[in-house]
Design a protein around this motif. Structure first.
Motif, PDB file in Angstrom:
ATOM      1  N   ASP A 135       0.719  -1.049   0.019  1.00  0.00           N
ATOM      2  CA  ASP A 135      -0.075  -0.103   0.204  1.00  0.00           C
ATOM      3  C   ASP A 135       1.065   1.776   0.299  1.00  0.00           C
ATOM      4  O   ASP A 135       0.480   2.502   0.917  1.00  0.00           O
ATOM      5  N   ASP A 136       1.726   1.221  -1.373  1.00  0.00           N
ATOM      6  CA  ASP A 136       2.514   2.064  -1.246  1.00  0.00           C
ATOM      7  C   ASP A 136       3.041   2.263  -2.268  1.00  0.00           C
ATOM      8  O   ASP A 136       3.779   1.184  -2.875  1.00  0.00           O
ATOM      9  N   ALA A 137       3.605   3.423  -2.850  1.00  0.00           N
ATOM     10  CA  ALA A 137       4.523   3.436  -3.650  1.00  0.00           C
ATOM     11  C   ALA A 137       5.737   2.856  -4.107  1.00  0.00           C
ATOM     12  O   ALA A 137       6.148   2.391  -4.768  1.00  0.00           O
ATOM     13  N   LEU A 138       6.979   3.182  -3.449  1.00  0.00           N
ATOM     14  CA  LEU A 138       7.978   2.546  -2.924  1.00  0.00           C
ATOM     15  C   LEU A 138       8.474   3.043  -3.845  1.00  0.00           C
ATOM     16  O   LEU A 138       9.859   3.256  -3.278  1.00  0.00           O
ATOM     17  N   PHE A 139       8.394   2.740  -5.525  1.00  0.00           N
ATOM     18  CA  PHE A 139       9.826   3.407  -6.287  1.00  0.00           C
ATOM     19  C   PHE A 139       9.129   4.558  -6.864  1.00  0.00           C
ATOM     20  O   PHE A 139       7.866   3.950  -7.928  1.00  0.00           O
ATOM     21  N   VAL A 140       9.327   5.909  -6.847  1.00  0.00           N
ATOM     22  CA  VAL A 140       8.580   6.602  -7.769  1.00  0.00           C
ATOM     23  C   VAL A 140       9.608   7.621  -8.724  1.00  0.00           C
ATOM     24  O   VAL A 140      10.954   7.374  -8.201  1.00  0.00           O
ATOM     25  N   ARG A 141       9.558   7.975 -10.002  1.00  0.00           N
ATOM     26  CA  ARG A 141      10.475   8.068 -10.736  1.00  0.00           C
ATOM     27  C   ARG A 141      10.842   9.720 -10.683  1.00  0.00           C
ATOM     28  O   ARG A 141      10.058  10.446  -9.597  1.00  0.00           O
ATOM     29  N   ALA A 142      12.837   9.778 -10.309  1.00  0.00           N
ATOM     30  CA  ALA A 142      12.878  11.314  -9.834  1.00  0.00           C
ATOM     31  C   ALA A 142      13.606  11.469 -11.565  1.00  0.00           C
ATOM     32  O   ALA A 142      14.548  10.534 -11.134  1.00  0.00           O
ATOM     33  N   GLY A 143      13.775  11.861 -12.045  1.00  0.00           N
ATOM     34  CA  GLY A 143      14.844  12.475 -13.310  1.00  0.00           C
ATOM     35  C   GLY A 143      14.617  10.829 -14.403  1.00  0.00           C
ATOM     36  O   GLY A 143      14.222  10.476 -14.076  1.00  0.00           O
ATOM     37  N   ALA A 144      15.854  10.814 -14.470  1.00  0.00           N
ATOM     38  CA  ALA A 144      15.174   9.507 -14.761  1.00  0.00           C
ATOM     39  C   ALA A 144      16.085   7.919 -14.329  1.00  0.00           C
ATOM     40  O   ALA A 144      16.061   7.493 -14.833  1.00  0.00           O
ATOM     41  N   GLN A 145      15.878   8.375 -12.675  1.00  0.00           N
ATOM     42  CA  GLN A 145      16.047   7.267 -11.513  1.00  0.00           C
ATOM     43  C   GLN A 145      14.665   7.210 -10.705  1.00  0.00           C
ATOM     44  O   GLN A 145      13.628   7.933 -11.170  1.00  0.00           O
ATOM     45  N   MET A 146      14.341   5.416 -10.381  1.00  0.00           N
ATOM     46  CA  MET A 146      13.671   5.167  -9.906  1.00  0.00           C
ATOM     47  C   MET A 146      14.081   6.093  -8.197  1.00  0.00           C
ATOM     48  O   MET A 146      14.607   4.207  -8.148  1.00  0.00           O
ATOM     49  N   GLU A 147      13.365   6.896  -7.722  1.00  0.00           N
ATOM     50  CA  GLU A 147      14.361   6.721  -6.400  1.00  0.00           C
ATOM     51  C   GLU A 147      12.887   6.362  -5.215  1.00  0.00           C
ATOM     52  O   GLU A 147      11.881   5.641  -5.093  1.00  0.00           O
ATOM     53  N   PRO A 148      13.313   5.653  -3.867  1.00  0.00           N
ATOM     54  CA  PRO A 148      12.635   5.144  -3.191  1.00  0.00           C
ATOM     55  C   PRO A 148      11.645   6.231  -2.258  1.00  0.00           C
ATOM     56  O   PRO A 148      12.632   6.691  -1.973  1.00  0.00           O
ATOM     57  N   THR A 149      10.453   5.307  -1.712  1.00  0.00           N
ATOM     58  CA  THR A 149       9.805   6.089  -1.144  1.00  0.00           C
ATOM     59  C   THR A 149      10.299   6.427   0.433  1.00  0.00           C
ATOM     60  O   THR A 149      11.553   5.061   0.898  1.00  0.00           O
ATOM     61  N   PRO A 150      10.239   6.699   1.546  1.00  0.00           N
ATOM     62  CA  PRO A 150      10.923   6.507   2.945  1.00  0.00           C
ATOM     63  C   PRO A 150       9.581   4.833   3.188  1.00  0.00           C
ATOM     64  O   PRO A 150      10.599   4.573   4.024  1.00  0.00           O
ATOM     65  N   ARG A 151       8.984   4.716   2.953  1.00  0.00           N
ATOM     66  CA  ARG A 151       8.938   2.610   3.062  1.00  0.00           C
ATOM     67  C   ARG A 151       9.618   2.305   3.024  1.00  0.00           C
ATOM     68  O   ARG A 151      10.053   0.914   3.604  1.00  0.00           O
ATOM     69  N   ALA A 152      10.306   1.998   1.371  1.00  0.00           N
ATOM     70  CA  ALA A 152      11.035   1.626   0.784  1.00  0.00           C
ATOM     71  C   ALA A 152      11.608   1.437   1.946  1.00  0.00           C
ATOM     72  O   ALA A 152      12.716   0.264   1.662  1.00  0.00           O
TER      73      ALA A 152
END
Length: 308
Positions: free
Chosen positions: A49-66
């Motif tokens: 129930d979390d996005a976990l990895f979100v796009r930030a520029g060219a990468q998928m950055e982890p959320t705090p939960r991740a």
């Protein structure tokens, strides 16, 4: 969340995403297609129930939960890879463990010296514990893991659920003190039965020779019954006693005291010496190594003598 509903393969995808920060690089690292990796990521998001990895520029950055989950997931994946999925193995040179061997005292003097020499070379940190048990107790000890191997004459283990491997055949010989002038090099059956006998029955076990003589209706004049073959070292010298013992015992005793070997007035039975293990140990690498060592050291061809 019920772990039974979790596909543990999703943790592999999560771990790779946490390290690569890219769906494409994750797909390459774990051997999945890009669409399959994207689908796995979608399932992970639903699961936590979390996005976990979100796009930030060219990468998928982890959320705090991740970020919170990443160290624990890494430990789980590493444990599965290093402790669960690795093929079972045994490294004698570095192993630090003890093996329990079921064998009577004849086995201790006949089988263990050569094995111990090999252990000092190939497995210096491995220890052996030799235990003598009645034949009827040997099966229980092997079944419950109390012992890894039984070496000797164990007819009660020749049954379903056990593996066995022949080491050699031997027989019985009659021995007496070399200075015993009352006993010659040969005995008639009457002289043999009338002689003063020491009988050795380890752990109170009926010996193969006992049954052989009883089946023929022959009864010896038994003056002394013992539980240990090595007691013969103290009891034969200077006495008029004789003992009918397995050939290996005669060899060992003869290395320590002067003996004469007397021809028996009958052909004694053959003893098939084998090693036995329970079927649950059949594929265990450590047990396979142990029984291989015993076989290499103690196997003899027909007529072969006990090594010095």
């Amino acid at each position: 969340m019920d772990i039974r509903e979790v596909d543990l393969n999703l943790l592999v995808v999560f771990d790779a995403m946490a390290r690569h920060h890219s769906v494409n690089r994750t797909a390459e690292a774990i051997g999945l297609s890009q669409p399959a990796t994207s689908a796995a990521l979608a399932r992970l998001r639903l699961l936590f129930d979390d996005a976990l990895f979100v796009r930030a520029g060219a990468q998928m950055e982890p959320t705090p939960r991740a970020l919170e989950l990443a160290p624990a997931v890494r430990r789980v994946v590493e444990a599965i890879q290093s402790e669960i999925l690795q093929p079972a193995g045994f490294e004698p040179a570095t192993a630090q463990r003890s093996f329990t061997i079921l064998t009577p005292d004849i086995g201790e003097v006949a089988f263990l010296p050569g094995v111990l020499r090999r252990l000092r070379q190939a497995a210096p940190h491995v220890k052996l514990l030799a235990v003598s048990k009645p034949r009827t107790a040997a099966a229980t000890a092997l079944e419950n893991g109390e012992a890894e191997l039984a070496v000797g004459f164990f007819p009660d283990l020749q049954k379903a659920g056990y593996f066995q491997q022949a080491l050699f055949n031997t027989t019985y010989v009659c021995i007496a003190c070399a200075r015993n002038e009352a006993i010659g090099a040969r005995l008639t059956l009457k002289q043999y039965l009338g002689a003063h006998h020491i009988v050795v029955r380890p752990d109170g076990r009926e010996h193969f020779l006992d049954r052989f003589l009883e089946d023929k209706g022959w009864h010896r004049q038994v003056m002394l019954e013992l539980s240990h073959f090595m007691s013969l070292l103290a009891l034969l010298p200077g006495s008029d006693l004789v003992a009918t013992v397995p050939q290996d015992i005669a060899t060992v005793v003869g290395r320590h005291i002067p003996l004469k070997q007397i021809d028996l007035p009958f052909r004694p039975p053959q003893i098939q010496v084998q090693q036995y293990w329970h079927r649950r140990m059949q594929d265990d690498p450590a047990n396979r190594w142990l029984r291989g060592l015993f076989y290499e050291v103690n196997r003899r061809d027909a007529g072969g003598q006990m090594p010095s």
